[in-house]
Each structure stands twice: as structure tokens, then as C-alpha cells.
Design a protein around this motif. Structure first.
Motif, mmCIF file in Angstrom:
data_model
loop_
_atom_site.group_PDB
_atom_site.id
_atom_site.type_symbol
_atom_site.label_atom_id
_atom_site.label_comp_id
_atom_site.label_asym_id
_atom_site.label_seq_id
_atom_site.Cartn_x
_atom_site.Cartn_y
_atom_site.Cartn_z
ATOM 1 N N ASP A 62 43.800 47.113 37.480
ATOM 2 C CA ASP A 62 44.140 46.940 38.523
ATOM 3 C C ASP A 62 43.260 45.243 38.060
ATOM 4 O OD1 ASP A 62 41.435 46.102 40.124
ATOM 5 O OD2 ASP A 62 40.370 47.772 40.183
ATOM 6 N N GLU A 63 43.727 44.338 38.102
ATOM 7 C CA GLU A 63 44.076 42.921 37.602
ATOM 8 C C GLU A 63 42.368 42.209 37.978
ATOM 9 O OE1 GLU A 63 46.327 44.083 39.869
ATOM 10 O OE2 GLU A 63 47.028 42.266 41.441
ATOM 11 N N ALA A 64 41.892 43.364 39.439
ATOM 12 C CA ALA A 64 40.708 41.838 40.048
ATOM 13 C C ALA A 64 39.613 42.883 39.444
ATOM 14 C CB ALA A 64 40.352 42.481 41.460
ATOM 15 N N GLU A 65 39.385 44.204 39.234
ATOM 16 C CA GLU A 65 38.329 44.489 37.951
ATOM 17 C C GLU A 65 38.414 43.858 36.879
ATOM 18 O OE1 GLU A 65 35.552 46.434 39.308
ATOM 19 O OE2 GLU A 65 35.122 47.026 37.930
ATOM 20 N N TYR A 67 39.215 41.621 36.212
ATOM 21 C CA TYR A 67 38.651 40.118 35.918
ATOM 22 C C TYR A 67 37.168 40.006 36.432
ATOM 23 C CZ TYR A 67 38.417 35.025 37.403
ATOM 24 O OH TYR A 67 37.717 33.031 38.009
ATOM 25 N N ARG A 68 36.713 40.457 36.955
ATOM 26 C CA ARG A 68 35.340 40.884 37.128
ATOM 27 C C ARG A 68 34.390 41.423 36.232
ATOM 28 N NH1 ARG A 68 31.298 44.008 37.853
ATOM 29 N NH2 ARG A 68 32.862 46.364 37.842
ATOM 30 N N TYR A 97 47.674 37.960 43.050
ATOM 31 C CA TYR A 97 46.614 37.585 41.603
ATOM 32 C C TYR A 97 45.252 37.063 42.315
ATOM 33 C CZ TYR A 97 44.430 35.201 37.415
ATOM 34 O OH TYR A 97 43.967 35.114 36.637
ATOM 35 N N GLU A 99 44.469 36.563 45.405
ATOM 36 C CA GLU A 99 43.363 37.189 46.027
ATOM 37 C C GLU A 99 43.194 38.150 45.580
ATOM 38 O OE1 GLU A 99 43.127 36.397 49.825
ATOM 39 O OE2 GLU A 99 44.334 34.743 49.388
ATOM 40 N N ALA A 100 43.076 38.620 44.559
ATOM 41 C CA ALA A 100 42.520 39.567 44.016
ATOM 42 C C ALA A 100 41.650 39.424 42.864
ATOM 43 C CB ALA A 100 43.564 40.599 42.880
ATOM 44 N N VAL A 101 41.438 37.863 42.528
ATOM 45 C CA VAL A 101 40.181 37.413 41.699
ATOM 46 C C VAL A 101 39.412 36.124 42.797
ATOM 47 C CG1 VAL A 101 42.003 37.417 39.776
ATOM 48 C CG2 VAL A 101 41.710 35.325 40.898
ATOM 49 N N ARG A 102 40.003 35.813 43.716
ATOM 50 C CA ARG A 102 38.960 34.808 44.499
ATOM 51 C C ARG A 102 37.790 35.806 45.013
ATOM 52 N NH1 ARG A 102 42.228 31.272 48.677
ATOM 53 N NH2 ARG A 102 43.992 32.705 47.284
ATOM 54 N N HIS A 104 35.474 37.020 43.627
ATOM 55 C CA HIS A 104 35.002 37.395 42.349
ATOM 56 C C HIS A 104 34.336 36.300 41.116
ATOM 57 C CE1 HIS A 104 35.102 41.127 42.492
ATOM 58 N NE2 HIS A 104 36.630 41.657 42.110
#
Length: 111
Positions: A62-65, A67-68, A97, A99-102, A104
Motif C-alpha cells: 500500500d504505497e499511499a499508506e 507515504y502517509r 503513485y 493519485e495515491a500520495v496527493r 496526504h
């Protein structure tokens, strides 16, 4: 949190083709082996501690997590490229990527 260990595990995976294959093949086994000191090239220089939340993010890929939780964006991008490049075309991966990090914003990267 152990942001240093998040970054260290991402680096251990993305720096070795065999580690990428092992991680993608069985994320949970790879993460647990790394935490136990049995995976990766640098086995004795750290305490290999992740919170349960961090461990779950690695297992879920989970790349978004990640990053968060404070993964460094440069290391995270290279980790994502290494892990997903064989599954997702590069332009799609790049957009995914972003969209996932934006949502946060700019996390606190201090360890």
C-alpha cells in the motif's frame, strides 16, 4: 513510528532483483524474514522494528499508506517502480503513485 526502518526496508527490496521477486511472491513472508534479520543484504546494522501499521502497509503493498506513514517520496517511488513495473505500465504506475500520495500532502519525514 520507525520511518527510518520504512525507508530501509524499501531500499533493501528495491536494490536487489531477488529481493523484489521474493517480496512480490510472498510479501508477508518477506517482511517477517526481514524483520527477523534473515532477508536483505544488511542484516546486522539495525533493530528492524516496524509498527503493526507499517508492517501491514508493506504486506498490502500500500504505497499511499507507506507515504502517509512517512516513507521518503524518492525512495518510495523507486520501491514502487521495482515492485510494480512488471504488473503496471510505467505511465499508469506514475499516475497511480501521484493519485495515491496527493491526499496526504507533505508528511513529516523526520525519523
Amino acid at each position: 513510528m520507525s520511518k527510518y526502518m520504512i525507508n530501509k526496508l524499501m531500499r533493501a527490496i528495491e536494490m536487489s532483483d531477488s529481493a523484489v521477486v521474493a517480496y512480490v511472491g510472498d510479501t508477508e513472508a518477506f517482511v517477517d524474514a526481514w524483520l527477523a534479520g534473515g532477508a536483505g543484504p544488511d542484516s546486522v546494522t539495525d533493530d528492524r522494528a516496524l509498527t503493526p501499521e507499517e508492517r501491514a502497509a508493506f504486506i498490502a503493498r500500500d504505497e499511499a499508506e507507506l507515504y502517509r506513514l512517512g516513507a521518503h517520496p524518492y525512495l518510495l517511488w523507486h520501491f514502487i517502480e521495482a515492485v510494480w513495473v512488471h504488473e503496471v505500465p510505467w505511465p499508469d504506475l506514475n499516475e497511480r503513485y501521484r493519485e495515491a500520495v496527493r491526499p496526504h500532502g507533505y508528511p513529516d519525514y523526520v525519523c
